[in-house]
Motif scaffolding. Structure first.
Motif, PDB file in Angstrom:
ATOM      1  N   LEU A 103       0.866  -1.176   0.000  1.00  0.00           N
ATOM      2  CA  LEU A 103       0.000   0.000   0.000  1.00  0.00           C
ATOM      3  C   LEU A 103       0.902   1.225   0.000  1.00  0.00           C
ATOM      4  CD1 LEU A 103      -2.568  -1.184   2.692  1.00  0.00           C
ATOM      5  CD2 LEU A 103      -2.754  -1.378   0.207  1.00  0.00           C
ATOM      6  N   THR A 104       0.784   2.052  -0.998  1.00  0.00           N
ATOM      7  CA  THR A 104       1.761   3.111  -1.190  1.00  0.00           C
ATOM      8  C   THR A 104       1.449   4.355  -0.359  1.00  0.00           C
ATOM      9  OG1 THR A 104       0.555   3.973  -3.103  1.00  0.00           O
ATOM     10  CG2 THR A 104       2.299   2.376  -3.533  1.00  0.00           C
ATOM     11  N   ASP A 105       2.503   5.143  -0.152  1.00  0.00           N
ATOM     12  CA  ASP A 105       2.384   6.465   0.446  1.00  0.00           C
ATOM     13  C   ASP A 105       2.509   7.498  -0.664  1.00  0.00           C
ATOM     14  OD1 ASP A 105       2.567   4.997   2.793  1.00  0.00           O
ATOM     15  OD2 ASP A 105       3.832   6.467   3.801  1.00  0.00           O
ATOM     16  N   GLU A 106       1.587   8.431  -0.703  1.00  0.00           N
ATOM     17  CA  GLU A 106       1.629   9.499  -1.704  1.00  0.00           C
ATOM     18  C   GLU A 106       2.554  10.615  -1.210  1.00  0.00           C
ATOM     19  OE1 GLU A 106       0.134  10.097  -4.802  1.00  0.00           O
ATOM     20  OE2 GLU A 106      -0.307   7.959  -4.831  1.00  0.00           O
ATOM     21  N   LYS A 107       3.845  10.287  -1.127  1.00  0.00           N
ATOM     22  CA  LYS A 107       4.804  11.296  -0.686  1.00  0.00           C
ATOM     23  C   LYS A 107       6.206  10.939  -1.162  1.00  0.00           C
ATOM     24  CE  LYS A 107       6.503   9.790   3.866  1.00  0.00           C
ATOM     25  NZ  LYS A 107       5.897   8.483   4.058  1.00  0.00           N
ATOM     26  N   VAL A 184      -3.087  15.251  -5.370  1.00  0.00           N
ATOM     27  CA  VAL A 184      -3.659  13.936  -5.664  1.00  0.00           C
ATOM     28  C   VAL A 184      -5.175  14.041  -5.543  1.00  0.00           C
ATOM     29  CG1 VAL A 184      -3.477  13.204  -3.245  1.00  0.00           C
ATOM     30  CG2 VAL A 184      -3.587  11.469  -5.051  1.00  0.00           C
ATOM     31  N   SER A 185      -5.885  13.257  -6.336  1.00  0.00           N
ATOM     32  CA  SER A 185      -7.340  13.310  -6.272  1.00  0.00           C
ATOM     33  C   SER A 185      -7.836  12.661  -4.983  1.00  0.00           C
ATOM     34  CB  SER A 185      -7.961  12.602  -7.482  1.00  0.00           C
ATOM     35  OG  SER A 185      -7.794  11.206  -7.389  1.00  0.00           O
ATOM     36  N   LYS A 275     -16.534  14.970  -7.714  1.00  0.00           N
ATOM     37  CA  LYS A 275     -15.952  13.647  -7.913  1.00  0.00           C
ATOM     38  C   LYS A 275     -14.469  13.733  -8.253  1.00  0.00           C
ATOM     39  CE  LYS A 275     -16.590   9.339 -10.459  1.00  0.00           C
ATOM     40  NZ  LYS A 275     -17.353   8.613 -11.487  1.00  0.00           N
ATOM     41  N   ASP A 276     -14.080  14.787  -8.971  1.00  0.00           N
ATOM     42  CA  ASP A 276     -12.692  14.909  -9.411  1.00  0.00           C
ATOM     43  C   ASP A 276     -11.912  15.907  -8.555  1.00  0.00           C
ATOM     44  OD1 ASP A 276     -14.099  17.117 -10.197  1.00  0.00           O
ATOM     45  OD2 ASP A 276     -13.275  17.201 -12.243  1.00  0.00           O
ATOM     46  N   TYR A 277     -12.342  16.112  -7.308  1.00  0.00           N
ATOM     47  CA  TYR A 277     -11.666  17.103  -6.471  1.00  0.00           C
ATOM     48  C   TYR A 277     -10.222  16.673  -6.202  1.00  0.00           C
ATOM     49  CZ  TYR A 277     -10.488  20.289  -2.729  1.00  0.00           C
ATOM     50  OH  TYR A 277      -9.860  21.245  -1.970  1.00  0.00           O
ATOM     51  N   VAL A 278      -9.290  17.612  -6.375  1.00  0.00           N
ATOM     52  CA  VAL A 278      -7.864  17.334  -6.204  1.00  0.00           C
ATOM     53  C   VAL A 278      -7.351  18.033  -4.949  1.00  0.00           C
ATOM     54  CG1 VAL A 278      -5.554  17.629  -7.186  1.00  0.00           C
ATOM     55  CG2 VAL A 278      -7.479  17.001  -8.672  1.00  0.00           C
ATOM     56  N   LEU A 279      -6.702  17.264  -4.080  1.00  0.00           N
ATOM     57  CA  LEU A 279      -6.085  17.834  -2.889  1.00  0.00           C
ATOM     58  C   LEU A 279      -4.835  18.594  -3.292  1.00  0.00           C
ATOM     59  CD1 LEU A 279      -6.222  14.741  -0.483  1.00  0.00           C
ATOM     60  CD2 LEU A 279      -7.951  16.515  -0.809  1.00  0.00           C
ATOM     61  N   ALA A 280      -4.673  19.793  -2.769  1.00  0.00           N
ATOM     62  CA  ALA A 280      -3.485  20.590  -3.067  1.00  0.00           C
ATOM     63  C   ALA A 280      -2.243  19.909  -2.498  1.00  0.00           C
ATOM     64  CB  ALA A 280      -3.638  21.991  -2.478  1.00  0.00           C
ATOM     65  N   GLU A 281      -1.078  20.202  -3.076  1.00  0.00           N
ATOM     66  CA  GLU A 281       0.147  19.631  -2.542  1.00  0.00           C
ATOM     67  C   GLU A 281       0.331  20.086  -1.092  1.00  0.00           C
ATOM     68  OE1 GLU A 281       3.763  20.869  -4.422  1.00  0.00           O
ATOM     69  OE2 GLU A 281       3.261  23.001  -4.345  1.00  0.00           O
ATOM     70  N   ARG A 282       1.042  19.279  -0.335  1.00  0.00           N
ATOM     71  CA  ARG A 282       1.235  19.527   1.094  1.00  0.00           C
ATOM     72  C   ARG A 282       2.709  19.358   1.426  1.00  0.00           C
ATOM     73  NH1 ARG A 282       1.349  16.470   5.964  1.00  0.00           N
ATOM     74  NH2 ARG A 282       0.283  17.501   7.714  1.00  0.00           N
ATOM     75  N   HIS A 283       3.209  20.223   2.305  1.00  0.00           N
ATOM     76  CA  HIS A 283       4.595  20.121   2.773  1.00  0.00           C
ATOM     77  C   HIS A 283       4.612  20.016   4.297  1.00  0.00           C
ATOM     78  CE1 HIS A 283       6.870  21.153  -0.962  1.00  0.00           C
ATOM     79  NE2 HIS A 283       5.742  21.748  -1.272  1.00  0.00           N
ATOM     80  N   SER A 284       5.560  19.266   4.819  1.00  0.00           N
ATOM     81  CA  SER A 284       5.816  19.266   6.254  1.00  0.00           C
ATOM     82  C   SER A 284       7.295  18.984   6.474  1.00  0.00           C
ATOM     83  CB  SER A 284       4.964  18.222   6.985  1.00  0.00           C
ATOM     84  OG  SER A 284       5.376  16.913   6.654  1.00  0.00           O
ATOM     85  N   THR A 285       7.780  19.380   7.624  1.00  0.00           N
ATOM     86  CA  THR A 285       9.137  19.035   8.034  1.00  0.00           C
ATOM     87  C   THR A 285       9.027  18.298   9.358  1.00  0.00           C
ATOM     88  OG1 THR A 285      10.044  21.017   6.987  1.00  0.00           O
ATOM     89  CG2 THR A 285      11.438  19.889   8.587  1.00  0.00           C
ATOM     90  N   VAL A 286       9.686  17.154   9.454  1.00  0.00           N
ATOM     91  CA  VAL A 286       9.655  16.394  10.697  1.00  0.00           C
ATOM     92  C   VAL A 286      11.079  16.184  11.194  1.00  0.00           C
ATOM     93  CG1 VAL A 286       7.472  15.220  10.245  1.00  0.00           C
ATOM     94  CG2 VAL A 286       9.591  14.190   9.450  1.00  0.00           C
TER      95      VAL A 286
END
Length: 337
Positions: A103-107, A184-185, A275-286
């Motif tokens: 199961l992939t991570d979208e990152k 990503v959608s 139905k085709d809503y796309v999530l904006a790119e996201r950044h974080s620093t850990v």
């Protein structure tokens, strides 16, 4: 107890009574929820802002430039750029997965360790991003200092010997990571084969999280297992902190690690209807705060009694890290050409 927001300045500069009260507030939130929020940490706001700038600059390089600092999946501490599909947090959670399931991570992410780590040296692309190394090593030092202060708060709140936790974290073995979650959608996420981050725990001591305003980070509600609560950034200088596996081991399960995921951010009714809503790119620093590589991550004597014998074997922090990273990158996808 609900997740607390702690003004750390009262611990750093307050009276002895304020230090103890602040330490107790921080530690009690971490024990009850696995998380705490902190403000006024001593990390300058301009440094936090600049970290977002450098993260964006790196991830918007083309693939060939990022590949100059490629981190190939292995059990070793990660250094450099890891492509989407290089790891899966699903394997660090409670999902019952067979060896063939991935199961992939979208990152994608970029990892940095201690400045003078000769065994696992850092990878820098100064040709394409001059200044990244100087900024990131400075930011690393800020985060390491903050984490040592949090260890001091544990010592005060729990009545442990001064320095007993801090010294086990020296010299530094921690890791700083820039995360990028591409657009990503929502439909792709909901289908269930990929997420920005699956429910999991981290395997260091504690994790500092600096997130943007896109949302999506959630932590598990311990009153109802499997239910997650949103953890949104409320102020620019806010740092979220979670307890991780090594501290759970050190404390002999007195401090359970905080389960968290990166899911859909809160959506409006209109967005949910698309139905085709796309999530904006996201950044974080850990910042994954670690025990020194040569330190044991078995249960500490302070947390072991006749009624509560040690629940964990003795293993060095480095070997435990390799064991868990091997799980994280199991069945990794191929690197992009």
């Amino acid at each position: 107890m609900s997740l607390a927001t702690v003004n750390l300045r009262l611990f750093q500069d307050g009276t002895q009574e304020q230090k103890k009260a602040t330490a107790d507030q921080l530690v009690n939130s971490l024990r009850a929820t696995g998380f705490v929020k902190m403000t006024n940490t001593g990390i300058p706001l301009e440094v936090i802002r600049e970290s977002e700038v450098w993260s964006s600059k790196f991830f918007h390089l083309d693939v060939k430039k990022k590949a100059k600092v490629l981190n190939m999946p292995s059990p070793n501490p990660q250094r450099g750029w890891s492509f989407k599909g290089a790891e899966s947090t699903s394997r660090l959670g409670k999902l019952d997965l067979d060896d063939k399931t991935f199961l992939t991570d979208e990152k994608e992410h970029y990892d940095v360790g201690p400045l003078n780590d000769k065994a696992y040296p850092n990878k820098w692309n100064e040709d394409d991003l001059p200044g990244l190394q100087e900024f990131t090593t400075n930011f690393y030092d800020h985060c390491q200092t903050l984490c040592l202060q949090i260890m001091a708060a544990f010592e005060i709140s729990l009545g442990l010997d001064s320095g007993s936790l801090q010294e086990r974290c020296k010299p530094a073995s921690s890791e700083l990571r820039y995360n990028h979650y591409p657009a990503v959608s929502a439909e792709k996420i909901v289908k269930g084969q990929t997420r920005r981050g699956w429910p999991h725990t981290d395997f260091g001591l504690i994790t500092l999280l600096f997130q943007d305003t896109q949302g999506g980070l959630q932590y598990e509600d311990r009153r109802k297992e499997g239910t997650f609560l949103n953890l949104m950034r409320e102020t620019e200088d806010e740092v979220a902190v979670n307890i991780s596996n090594t501290f759970q081991r050190w404390s002999n399960d007195f401090f359970p690690a905080g389960v968290h995921q990166v899911w859909l951010p809160p959506l409006t009714e209109k967005q949910q209807a698309q139905k085709d809503y796309v999530l904006a790119e996201r950044h974080s620093t850990v910042f994954f705060f670690k025990a020194n590589w040569d330190t044991s991550v078995g249960a500490l004597p302070d947390f072991v009694t006749a009624d509560r014998p040690s629940r964990y074997e003795e293993i060095t922090a480095l070997n435990y890290h390799k064991k868990m990273t091997g799980v994280l990158v199991k069945n990794a996808l191929e690197a992009p050409a």
